[in-house]
Design an enzyme around this catalytic site. Structure first.
Site, PDB file in Angstrom:
ATOM      1  N   GLY A 239      -3.341  -6.435 -12.639  1.00  0.00           N
ATOM      2  CA  GLY A 239      -4.172  -4.578 -12.618  1.00  0.00           C
ATOM      3  C   GLY A 239      -6.236  -5.085 -11.712  1.00  0.00           C
ATOM      4  N   GLY A 275      -1.771 -10.154  -9.148  1.00  0.00           N
ATOM      5  CA  GLY A 275      -1.078 -10.406  -7.538  1.00  0.00           C
ATOM      6  C   GLY A 275      -2.307  -9.572  -5.879  1.00  0.00           C
ATOM      7  N   ARG A 312      -1.294   1.850   3.157  1.00  0.00           N
ATOM      8  CA  ARG A 312      -2.480   1.720   1.690  1.00  0.00           C
ATOM      9  C   ARG A 312      -2.924   3.066   2.207  1.00  0.00           C
ATOM     10  NH1 ARG A 312      -6.102  -0.613   0.245  1.00  0.00           N
ATOM     11  NH2 ARG A 312      -5.372  -0.031  -1.775  1.00  0.00           N
ATOM     12  N   TYR A 316      -1.751   6.225  -0.897  1.00  0.00           N
ATOM     13  CA  TYR A 316      -2.517   6.211  -1.922  1.00  0.00           C
ATOM     14  C   TYR A 316      -4.392   6.419  -1.331  1.00  0.00           C
ATOM     15  CZ  TYR A 316       0.091   2.371  -3.453  1.00  0.00           C
ATOM     16  OH  TYR A 316       2.029   1.220  -3.552  1.00  0.00           O
ATOM     17  N   CYS A 342       4.244   9.374  15.417  1.00  0.00           N
ATOM     18  CA  CYS A 342       4.233  10.177  14.654  1.00  0.00           C
ATOM     19  C   CYS A 342       4.565  11.610  13.131  1.00  0.00           C
ATOM     20  CB  CYS A 342       5.771  11.060  16.097  1.00  0.00           C
ATOM     21  SG  CYS A 342       6.176  10.186  16.365  1.00  0.00           S
TER      22      CYS A 342
HETATM   23  C1  LIG Z   1       2.847  -4.889  -9.311  1.00  0.00           C
HETATM   24  C2  LIG Z   1       2.256  -5.476 -11.189  1.00  0.00           C
HETATM   25  C3  LIG Z   1       1.413  -6.852 -11.375  1.00  0.00           C
HETATM   26  C4  LIG Z   1       0.211  -7.139 -10.072  1.00  0.00           C
HETATM   27  O1  LIG Z   1      -0.535  -5.999 -10.378  1.00  0.00           O
HETATM   28  P1  LIG Z   1      -1.986  -6.606  -9.350  1.00  0.00           P
HETATM   29  O2  LIG Z   1      -2.880  -4.694  -9.526  1.00  0.00           O
HETATM   30  O3  LIG Z   1      -1.564  -6.707  -7.259  1.00  0.00           O
HETATM   31  O4  LIG Z   1      -2.450  -7.498  -9.842  1.00  0.00           O
HETATM   32  C5  LIG Z   1       1.769  -7.734 -12.732  1.00  0.00           C
HETATM   33  N1  LIG Z   1       2.849  -6.886 -12.970  1.00  0.00           N
HETATM   34  C6  LIG Z   1       4.003  -5.444 -12.655  1.00  0.00           C
HETATM   35  C7  LIG Z   1       4.461  -5.887 -14.147  1.00  0.00           C
HETATM   36  C8  LIG Z   1       3.768  -5.468 -11.796  1.00  0.00           C
HETATM   37  O5  LIG Z   1       4.701  -4.421 -11.618  1.00  0.00           O
END
Ligand SMILES: *Cc1c(COP(=O)(O)O)cnc(C)c1O
Length: 414
Positions: A239, A275, A312, A316, A342
């Protein structure tokens, strides 16, 4: 420090001009910096030095084999969300014993393949999934390692589509239900309790929601310990946000320091699932201006990338920096940077002041996460190629799809 910088007005990545990459591989094209990827992973891992921990890269952010392989070589674990991601991670050299499997809808076939591989843990998201997992593990004669993903009901203050830890979310099990679920799991013959897990959302800028969730989680871990449920690990999810515009990302060491503090004295290993933070700023998307279209009301720069390459902005309302790869000494005009699809949602960027002409190359910044990985073939557009730069070397890590591949698996009626 960034791997993307200007040399006499031209944008480079490491020791290569981006214009050379576009000339060689065409556009649209995603370009990743090996140095930036490795630096991001190492910085994240180092922030937890001295505490038992495992970084499990959330591979849905960018699942190119070359990216996964770089992280695997560093000893990374992986957070997967499907059987397809399991196969990809294994193909990239991931150690099965460092893979955690998240997601609300794991199928029996996916459970079987993950059990056969010998993954570290299933992050179970419902009572029904627990029962199915127990049955599947019994059928194949093993015991499934499990964590419950609990929902701390914390507002991460990010876009609603990437908020996952509020009580109305589809993810995880309610905090109040957790103790009963662990008690149930302890009774089942084919599951082995390993840990507990949260993930409250993505592109989170502040420390406070992470801290609030971590403190609640510690309370739950202690309640479980009092119930006689011992855990091997505590998984904090991912996150952490990155810089797209003028956001000031939370430093990893501050996040790590908070977790060290909250979990001080606890023996469990900390699992982290970053991520976006590991890959987002390590990539750009190159695209060329096909046409400039002055409008009555607004000017359009129509480019050869579109929402199928980078969804994105459409999904979002996300903001990405857009810059000419080679600067022109001309006055800028305000443009809507749009694709050829389109759909009115097909925009890459809105209201940008750019000095550009037809045929110019643009770099869309911070396109390493949730960019190529979310791309599609909408409008029968082949997906872009991906390139990784390592110093002065340029590696094509995914070639451009061909038009023939788009319908090779389809057939007309006899
Ligand atoms: C998408 C996800 C992440 C990674 O989130 P980031 O914001 O990209 O760091 C980690 N754990 C779970 C379970 C996810 O679904």
């Amino acid at each position: 420090m960034t791997a993307f910088f200007r040399v006499n007005g031209d944008l480079w990545v490491e020791r290569v001009p981006l214009a050379d990459i576009a000339a060689r591989f065409g556009t649209p094209c995603f370009v990743y910096s090996r140095a930036a990827l490795e630096r991001a992973w190492t910085e994240f891992d180092a922030a937890f030095a001295g505490v038992p921990h495992l970084v499990c890269y959330a591979m849905k952010a960018n699942s190119n084999l070359a990216v996964l392989n770089l992280f695997a070589r560093k000893g990374s674990g992986f957070d997967i969300v499907s059987g397809g991601e399991l196969a990809r991670a294994l193909a990239a050299g991931a150690e099965p014993a460092k893979i955690v499997f998240s997601g609300v809808g794991k199928t029996e076939a996916e459970m079987e393949s993950a059990l056969a591989a010998g993954i570290l843990c299933f992050n179970v998201e419902s009572a029904a999934e627990l029962e199915t997992l127990n049955r599947v593990a019994g059928r194949v004669g093993s015991a499934a390692p499990v964590s419950f993903r609990v929902n701390p009901d914390v507002d991460p203050k990010t876009h609603p589509y990437i908020s996952t830890g509020l009580k109305e979310s589809k993810f995880g099990v309610a905090f109040a239900a957790a103790r009963a679920l662990y008690a149930r799991a302890a009774e089942l013959p084919h599951v082995a309790i390993r840990g507990i897990d949260i993930h409250i959302g993505s592109q989170i800028g502040e420390l406070a929601p992470h801290r609030e969730a971590a403190i609640k989680l510690r309370g739950l871990v202690e309640a479980l310990a009092a119930d006689g449920i011992a855990l091997h690990h505590i998984d904090l999810g991912g996150g952490l946000g990155i810089r797209y515009d003028d956001e000031v990302p939370l430093p990893t060491f501050e996040y790590a320091a908070m977790l060290r503090e909250v979990f001080r004295g606890r023996p469990e290993t900390l699992l982290l699932e970053p991520g976006r933070r590991l890959v987002g700023e390590a990539g750009v998307m190159l695209t060329r201006v096909t046409y400039l279209k002055p409008g009555v009301d607004r000017n359009f720069a129509i480019v050869d990338a579109a929402m199928n390459d980078l969804i994105r902005p459409a999904l979002y309302d996300a903001w990405h920096g857009v810059e000419p790869v080679c600067v022109r000494d001309e006055p800028a005009l305000r443009y809507q940077v749009v694709g050829a699809i389109c759909e009115s949602a097909d925009f890459i960027a809105r209201d940008r002041d750019l000095a550009i002409e037809e045929g110019d190359l643009l770099a869309v910044r911070a396109a390493g996460a949730y960019a190529f990985a979310m791309s599609s073939n909408y409008n029968s557009r082949p997906r872009a190629c991906e390139v990784m730069v390592d110093g002065d070397r340029v590696h094509l890590v995914r070639r451009r799809e061909t038009v023939a591949e788009l319908f090779a698996s389809e057939s007309p009626l006899p």
